[in-house]
Design an enzyme around this catalytic site. Sequence first.
Site, PDB file in Angstrom:
ATOM      1  N   LYS A  58      46.303  27.849  43.297  1.00 36.34           N
ATOM      2  CA  LYS A  58      46.641  29.224  43.896  1.00 36.34           C
ATOM      3  C   LYS A  58      46.043  30.301  43.847  1.00 36.34           C
ATOM      4  CE  LYS A  58      48.279  32.585  41.709  1.00 36.34           C
ATOM      5  NZ  LYS A  58      48.852  33.631  42.629  1.00 36.34           N
ATOM      6  N   GLU A 107      35.195  35.297  37.605  1.00 36.76           N
ATOM      7  CA  GLU A 107      34.612  36.094  39.012  1.00 36.76           C
ATOM      8  C   GLU A 107      35.653  37.087  39.542  1.00 36.76           C
ATOM      9  OE1 GLU A 107      31.085  35.354  40.090  1.00 36.76           O
ATOM     10  OE2 GLU A 107      31.489  33.018  39.419  1.00 36.76           O
ATOM     11  N   CYS A 142      34.384  42.427  46.632  1.00 38.38           N
ATOM     12  CA  CYS A 142      33.500  43.108  45.024  1.00 38.38           C
ATOM     13  C   CYS A 142      32.149  43.442  45.668  1.00 38.38           C
ATOM     14  CB  CYS A 142      33.799  41.280  44.563  1.00 38.38           C
ATOM     15  SG  CYS A 142      32.780  40.201  44.819  1.00 38.38           S
TER      16      CYS A 142
HETATM   17  P1  NAD Z   1      44.045  40.262  40.892  1.00 42.03           P
HETATM   18  O1  NAD Z   1      43.622  39.778  39.527  1.00 42.03           O
HETATM   19  O2  NAD Z   1      44.933  40.902  41.077  1.00 42.03           O
HETATM   20  O3  NAD Z   1      44.936  38.545  41.621  1.00 42.03           O
HETATM   21  C1  NAD Z   1      44.009  37.212  41.841  1.00 42.03           C
HETATM   22  C2  NAD Z   1      44.312  35.971  41.893  1.00 42.03           C
HETATM   23  O4  NAD Z   1      44.875  36.061  40.329  1.00 42.03           O
HETATM   24  C3  NAD Z   1      45.937  36.343  42.715  1.00 42.03           C
HETATM   25  O5  NAD Z   1      46.077  34.629  42.990  1.00 42.03           O
HETATM   26  C4  NAD Z   1      47.052  36.565  41.137  1.00 42.03           C
HETATM   27  O6  NAD Z   1      48.080  35.856  41.929  1.00 42.03           O
HETATM   28  C5  NAD Z   1      46.331  36.160  40.555  1.00 42.03           C
HETATM   29  N1  NAD Z   1      47.344  36.135  38.822  1.00 42.03           N
HETATM   30  C6  NAD Z   1      47.500  37.585  38.847  1.00 42.03           C
HETATM   31  N2  NAD Z   1      47.993  37.776  37.943  1.00 42.03           N
HETATM   32  C7  NAD Z   1      48.211  36.711  36.972  1.00 42.03           C
HETATM   33  C8  NAD Z   1      48.379  35.962  36.041  1.00 42.03           C
HETATM   34  N3  NAD Z   1      49.106  37.036  34.989  1.00 42.03           N
HETATM   35  N4  NAD Z   1      47.789  34.811  35.567  1.00 42.03           N
HETATM   36  C9  NAD Z   1      47.226  34.183  36.440  1.00 42.03           C
HETATM   37  N5  NAD Z   1      47.212  34.695  37.803  1.00 42.03           N
HETATM   38  C10 NAD Z   1      47.197  36.149  38.017  1.00 42.03           C
HETATM   39  O7  NAD Z   1      43.210  40.436  42.060  1.00 42.03           O
HETATM   40  P2  NAD Z   1      42.946  40.640  43.999  1.00 42.03           P
HETATM   41  O8  NAD Z   1      44.250  42.072  43.869  1.00 42.03           O
HETATM   42  O9  NAD Z   1      43.792  39.872  44.533  1.00 42.03           O
HETATM   43  O10 NAD Z   1      41.497  41.072  44.191  1.00 42.03           O
HETATM   44  C11 NAD Z   1      41.169  42.091  43.883  1.00 42.03           C
HETATM   45  C12 NAD Z   1      39.620  41.844  43.355  1.00 42.03           C
HETATM   46  O11 NAD Z   1      39.039  40.464  43.433  1.00 42.03           O
HETATM   47  C13 NAD Z   1      39.164  43.013  43.172  1.00 42.03           C
HETATM   48  O12 NAD Z   1      38.789  43.111  41.504  1.00 42.03           O
HETATM   49  C14 NAD Z   1      37.507  42.809  43.025  1.00 42.03           C
HETATM   50  O13 NAD Z   1      36.815  42.869  43.153  1.00 42.03           O
HETATM   51  C15 NAD Z   1      37.863  41.047  42.722  1.00 42.03           C
HETATM   52  N6  NAD Z   1      37.158  39.969  43.588  1.00 42.03           N
HETATM   53  C16 NAD Z   1      35.956  39.302  42.839  1.00 42.03           C
HETATM   54  C17 NAD Z   1      35.254  38.447  43.313  1.00 42.03           C
HETATM   55  C18 NAD Z   1      33.811  37.781  42.730  1.00 42.03           C
HETATM   56  O14 NAD Z   1      33.555  36.814  43.381  1.00 42.03           O
HETATM   57  N7  NAD Z   1      33.110  38.317  41.763  1.00 42.03           N
HETATM   58  C19 NAD Z   1      35.361  37.643  44.567  1.00 42.03           C
HETATM   59  C20 NAD Z   1      36.666  38.716  45.382  1.00 42.03           C
HETATM   60  C21 NAD Z   1      37.081  39.676  44.685  1.00 42.03           C
END
Ligand code: NAD
Length: 491
Positions: free
Chosen positions: A183, A258, A292
Site C-alpha cells: 500500500k 521505520e 528521513c
Molecule cells: P505517513 O505516516 O503520513 O504515511 C506513510 C504511509 O502510511 C502512507 O502510505 C500512508 O497512506 C499510510 N498511512 C497513513 N495513515 C495510515 C493508517 N491509519 N493506517 C495505515 N496506513 C496509513 O508518512 P509520509 O508523510 O508519507 O512520509 C514521511 C514520513 O516518513 C517522515 O516522518 C519520514 O521520516 C518517514 N520516513 C522514514 C523512513 C525510514 O526509513 N525511517 C524513510 C522514509 C520516510
Amino acid sequence: MKLEKINQSSGIAVREEGLFVNGEMRAAVSGATFDDFNPTTGELYARVADAGVEDASMAIEAAQAATRTWQQLTGSERENVLWRAASALEEQSEEFVEVLIDEAGSTVSKARSEVSKSVDLVRAAAGDVRRVEGKTTPSAKCSFSIRQPVGVVVAITPWNVPLTLAAKKVALGLSTGNTLVLKPSPLAPVIAVMLGRVFDEAGLPPGALNVIPGPGKPLGDLFVAHPDVKAITFTGSTATGKYLAGGAAANLKRFGLELGGKNPAIVLRDADLERAAQAIVFSAFYHSGQNCMAASRVIVEGPCYEEMVERLGSRASNLKVGDPRSPETHLGPIINDEQLQRVHRLVTDSINAGARLVCGGTPDPPFYPATVVADVRPGMSLFEEETFGPVAAVIQAEDAADALQLANNSRYGLSAGIFTRDIQKGLKLAQQLEVGMVHINDSPTYTEPTVPFGGVKESGYGREGTGGWAWQEMTESKWITVLLEEKQFPF
Ligand code: NAD
C-alpha cells in the site's frame, strides 16, 4: 489488461492508473479514483483507482492464495524472478525517473540514484533467496531450527523515496518466500503500481505481489486485524507508526517500523570542516530535506562553531532551487503546501524563540530555499520536531560530552554523523549515541542494501536489510527435533 493510458483532456496529459491485484490491472470495486498531483506544477498528474476495504481484502486473498505457488518454486526459480525484475527495472529506468520527477518532485539526480539503488537492492535480495539459514543446536537429540516464510506481508510506504522503499520491502519479502500487499502513499502511487508490473513481467506468480493505492484509513485497520496478514512492514511518520503499532500489538502481528528522525551531525573541534560542511549540506538538503536521515541538527563544538555556521551558510546559499527537471537544480519542490507551511512555521517559531537565520527562510511555493538557522537550543521547535524540509539547525556544544548529550536529547534515534580526525573519539561517541546508524566522517544520509537499516526510540524498531537483517520480521523460526535414542519418560 493495463489500465495505464494517457488522457489528453484539456490539453493536459493525465495518466490513469489502476490497482494491481492478482497479476491484473483493475479498477476499484467502488469505481472510486483519487487525484495525484505534480508537486512542482500543481497540475493533476494521474487519476488513480482508490482501493477500499473490499479491494484490500481481495488483494490479501490473492496474496494468501499465491503463497503456495511462490514457495513451491525452487530457490533458483525464485532467485531468477528477482534478477529479472531488477533487470526489467534497469531497462525501464528512464520511465521510472520521469515518474519520480513528476509525481514526487524528485530532482533528476535524486530520481536516477533512486532507480539505480532500487535495482541494486532487488539484486542483493535475489542473492538471499538461497541463503535463508537455520541453526543446529547442541542436544542429546538431533535438534535444529529452520526459518520459514510468515505468509502474507503487508508493506506500507511513504511518498519521499517511493520506489526504493517499496522495492526494498517487496524484495526482502519475496526473497524470504513471502507474498505481499503493497500500500503506497496516495502522494506517490503510480511508481508503486509500475513496480508491481515490473515483477509481473519478470514472471512473479499472479497474486504474489499486489499493489493497492488508497487511503491509510480504513485500510490500516483492516491490515492489523486480518487473520491472513502475518506481518506488517511500515515506513512513514512516527504518528502513523504508533497508531498502527497499537493495532498490530492488539492482534499480535509481527510489525517492523521505520519512522521519522531528527538526525544529529556532530562536528568536533578537530574535524576537517570543509569535508564536514560538504557532507552535512548534502544530507540536510538532499530531496529538499525530505529524507528521513537528513542532518537536521548540526551540533558543533564551540571553537569551530562560527566558522561552521559560515561554511554551511555559504554552501547552502549557493544551492539552486526550482524546476526539478533542470539538471542544475539541487532542491525541487516541497511535496505539498501543508508541508511547506509546516516547515516555515518551525523556522519562524525557532527564530521568534531566539534562533538566528543565517540564510534562506523565505518560502516561494512550492519551493523552500536551503535554510540554515543557528543558535538553536533544546526546546525550540527546530531542535525537537522532525522538519522534513530543507533546514539545517545549528547548535553550539561546549565539548564532545555536551555534543553527545545534545544529540541524545531527542525522542528520535535514526541516523547520525560524527566528524573528527580522532577515530578513537569518534568510535567512542558512536557507541554512546542513541541511534540505529552512525557514520563517522560521512553524511547521516547513507545506506546500503546489506546493512541493518533502522532506528531506535521513536524512529522505530526492527531492521531492514539483506543478508539476514530482515529475517526477524519476515520469517518464523521453527524448532524441530528427532529422537535418536530410546527415551525414558517419568510416567
Ligand atoms: P505517513 O505516516 O503520513 O504515511 C506513510 C504511509 O502510511 C502512507 O502510505 C500512508 O497512506 C499510510 N498511512 C497513513 N495513515 C495510515 C493508517 N491509519 N493506517 C495505515 N496506513 C496509513 O508518512 P509520509 O508523510 O508519507 O512520509 C514521511 C514520513 O516518513 C517522515 O516522518 C519520514 O521520516 C518517514 N520516513 C522514514 C523512513 C525510514 O526509513 N525511517 C524513510 C522514509 C520516510
